[in-house]
Design a protein around this motif. Structure first.
Motif, PDB file in Angstrom:
ATOM      1  N   HIS A 242      24.142  18.045 -61.642  1.00 41.45           N
ATOM      2  CA  HIS A 242      24.657  18.965 -62.665  1.00 41.45           C
ATOM      3  C   HIS A 242      23.507  19.471 -63.550  1.00 41.45           C
ATOM      4  CE1 HIS A 242      27.171  20.555 -65.887  1.00 41.45           C
ATOM      5  NE2 HIS A 242      28.202  20.420 -65.075  1.00 41.45           N
ATOM      6  N   PRO A 243      23.487  20.762 -63.877  1.00 43.42           N
ATOM      7  CA  PRO A 243      22.412  21.274 -64.750  1.00 43.42           C
ATOM      8  C   PRO A 243      22.308  20.507 -66.070  1.00 43.42           C
ATOM      9  CG  PRO A 243      23.643  23.103 -63.795  1.00 43.42           C
ATOM     10  CD  PRO A 243      24.375  21.851 -63.405  1.00 43.42           C
ATOM     11  N   CYS A 278      34.170  26.397 -67.042  1.00 40.24           N
ATOM     12  CA  CYS A 278      33.262  25.247 -67.123  1.00 40.24           C
ATOM     13  C   CYS A 278      32.819  25.117 -68.580  1.00 40.24           C
ATOM     14  CB  CYS A 278      32.051  25.466 -66.213  1.00 40.24           C
ATOM     15  SG  CYS A 278      30.760  24.242 -66.509  1.00 40.24           S
ATOM     16  N   PHE A 280      30.395  23.797 -69.863  1.00 38.32           N
ATOM     17  CA  PHE A 280      28.946  23.886 -70.068  1.00 38.32           C
ATOM     18  C   PHE A 280      28.450  25.336 -69.949  1.00 38.32           C
ATOM     19  CE2 PHE A 280      24.480  23.011 -68.452  1.00 38.32           C
ATOM     20  CZ  PHE A 280      24.011  22.524 -69.661  1.00 38.32           C
ATOM     21  N   HIS A 281      29.357  26.292 -69.684  1.00 41.20           N
ATOM     22  CA  HIS A 281      28.867  27.639 -69.331  1.00 41.20           C
ATOM     23  C   HIS A 281      28.115  28.326 -70.472  1.00 41.20           C
ATOM     24  CE1 HIS A 281      32.561  29.756 -71.051  1.00 41.20           C
ATOM     25  NE2 HIS A 281      31.607  30.611 -71.352  1.00 41.20           N
ATOM     26  N   CYS A 284      24.470  27.014 -69.935  1.00 39.33           N
ATOM     27  CA  CYS A 284      23.929  26.782 -68.595  1.00 39.33           C
ATOM     28  C   CYS A 284      23.035  27.936 -68.128  1.00 39.33           C
ATOM     29  CB  CYS A 284      25.085  26.605 -67.612  1.00 39.33           C
ATOM     30  SG  CYS A 284      24.502  26.301 -65.937  1.00 39.33           S
ATOM     31  N   TYR A 286      22.334  28.669 -65.157  1.00 42.51           N
ATOM     32  CA  TYR A 286      22.807  29.181 -63.861  1.00 42.51           C
ATOM     33  C   TYR A 286      24.194  29.803 -63.956  1.00 42.51           C
ATOM     34  CZ  TYR A 286      19.138  25.978 -62.410  1.00 42.51           C
ATOM     35  OH  TYR A 286      17.948  25.327 -62.275  1.00 42.51           O
ATOM     36  N   CYS A 291      32.219  30.943 -63.655  1.00 45.73           N
ATOM     37  CA  CYS A 291      32.078  29.750 -64.502  1.00 45.73           C
ATOM     38  C   CYS A 291      32.785  29.941 -65.846  1.00 45.73           C
ATOM     39  CB  CYS A 291      30.611  29.440 -64.782  1.00 45.73           C
ATOM     40  SG  CYS A 291      29.600  29.271 -63.315  1.00 45.73           S
ATOM     41  N   CYS A 307      30.645  21.217 -60.586  1.00 45.44           N
ATOM     42  CA  CYS A 307      29.814  22.402 -60.836  1.00 45.44           C
ATOM     43  C   CYS A 307      29.991  23.342 -59.647  1.00 45.44           C
ATOM     44  CB  CYS A 307      28.357  21.996 -60.988  1.00 45.44           C
ATOM     45  SG  CYS A 307      27.225  23.400 -61.049  1.00 45.44           S
ATOM     46  N   PHE A 308      30.135  24.646 -59.923  1.00 45.99           N
ATOM     47  CA  PHE A 308      30.327  25.624 -58.850  1.00 45.99           C
ATOM     48  C   PHE A 308      29.100  25.759 -57.953  1.00 45.99           C
ATOM     49  CE2 PHE A 308      33.675  27.440 -61.744  1.00 45.99           C
ATOM     50  CZ  PHE A 308      34.728  27.096 -60.906  1.00 45.99           C
ATOM     51  N   LEU A 309      27.942  25.281 -58.394  1.00 44.38           N
ATOM     52  CA  LEU A 309      26.741  25.379 -57.537  1.00 44.38           C
ATOM     53  C   LEU A 309      26.889  24.528 -56.285  1.00 44.38           C
ATOM     54  CD1 LEU A 309      23.927  25.044 -60.243  1.00 44.38           C
ATOM     55  CD2 LEU A 309      24.641  27.138 -59.053  1.00 44.38           C
TER      56      LEU A 309
END
Ligand code: SF4
Length: 311
Positions: A242-243, A278, A280-281, A284, A286, A291, A307-309
């Motif tokens: 996770h970032p 998310c 954290f968007h 983030c 990324y 997100c 996380c969508f990554l």
């Protein structure tokens, strides 16, 4: 062989209302938002994240000190919920505040046994002497008051008090962060020794990634009341996904194994006003359009990330 879970938390939500201050009125703090984790017998599970991310509220909810809004906390079948404090105890961050300054150490240590057991005075006195020795202190200290000890010694006394009822499970909330760096290692080693000798299970709450790396078996990363990554320490430290986890590890240069440095932007958003999608968007590097609208689901089992990554 599968290790037994000592605590299972399913889709837990905790929220509370607070005054808005000079603005007047109330606001709802969404402190824990859908946490599902298992704590395995004999492990040290570390819970990491910034101040205000909900770690301590989650710990208090597990100890039944915080009413839950929804979800379940299930303890292993051997736990008698009428005798809950024989199963679980807490070690607090501040050994200066957690010991009653007007009581001698012997009285502080006797108290949980006098309240919760039917042991005789002689039996209680014997147990008190045994437990204080386990933490590396001499029984001569039983006649002294908390102010006569250093911070490290007081934390040893607080640990002895947590051990008085021979619990299986200890929640340690930032147990070394109030101590001098030179003392921290001694208390960390004491916790490790107690865990190994008495097969204790710990939930270790800390923002200190170096302490986690040394002490914990698994690590759960919490952000705005959600667990966003969890796995074995060796996996998460070697390959943070996770970032936010990467950014936390970046804050400890000797632990940073990632090529690209992620620096956390801005402050943790208010748990009274959670971001959509998310959580954290807003911070983030990324962030993608989806997100901001959609909530990422858990991916992976032994090393889980939201996380969508990774979808
Ligand atoms: Fe960043 Fe999107 Fe992953 Fe959230 S889901 S951590 S915003 S990339």
């Amino acid at each position: 062989m599968q290790t037994k879970n000592i605590v299972e938390i399913n889709d837990l939500y905790v929220e509370y209302n607070v005054n808005k201050g000079i603005l007047g009125g109330k606001q709802t703090i969404h402190a824990v938002n859908g946490v599902s984790i298992q704590i395995r017998k004999g492990e040290i599970l570390a819970l990491a994240g910034e101040s205000g991310c909900g770690k301590s509220t989650l710990a208090r909810a597990i100890l039944q000190l915080e009413p839950i809004k929804s979800g379940h906390i299930k303890f292993s079948d051997s736990v008698d919920t009428n005798d809950f404090y024989k199963f679980a105890q807490m070690v607090f961050q501040n050994p200066y505040a957690s010991l009653n300054p007007k009581m001698k150490i012997g009285e502080i240590l006797k108290e949980p046994l006098e309240i919760n057991t039917k042991y005789s005075k002689q039996e209680i006195s014997k147990i008190v002497k045994e437990k204080i020795k386990l933490t590396g202190l001499d029984e001569n200290c039983l006649d002294l008051y908390p102010h006569e000890f250093s911070g490290g010694q007081r934390q040893r006394i607080a640990i002895a008090r947590a051990l008085m009822l021979s619990p299986e499970f200890i929640l340690a909330d930032e147990p070394v962060s109030a101590l001098d760096v030179s003392i921290q290692a001694q208390i960390i080693n004491l916790l490790k020794e107690l865990k190994e000798k008495y097969k204790l299970t710990f939930l270790l709450i800390t923002h200190d990634m170096s302490v986690i790396k040394y002490l914990a078996d698994r690590i759960a990363i919490m952000y705005l009341g959600e667990i966003i990554e969890i796995g074995k320490c060796e996996d998460v430290f070697a390959n943070p996904l996770h970032p936010y986890t990467k950014a936390l590890l970046n804050s400890v240069p000797q632990l940073n194994k990632t090529d690209k440095k992620i620096i956390l932007k801005g402050d943790l958003p208010s748990p009274a006003d959670l971001p959509s999608g998310c959580k954290f968007h807003t911070r983030c590097p990324y962030v993608m359009e989806k997100c901001k609208k959609c909530i990422p689901q858990e991916k992976g089992s032994s090393h889980m990330v939201k996380c969508f990554l990774y979808e």
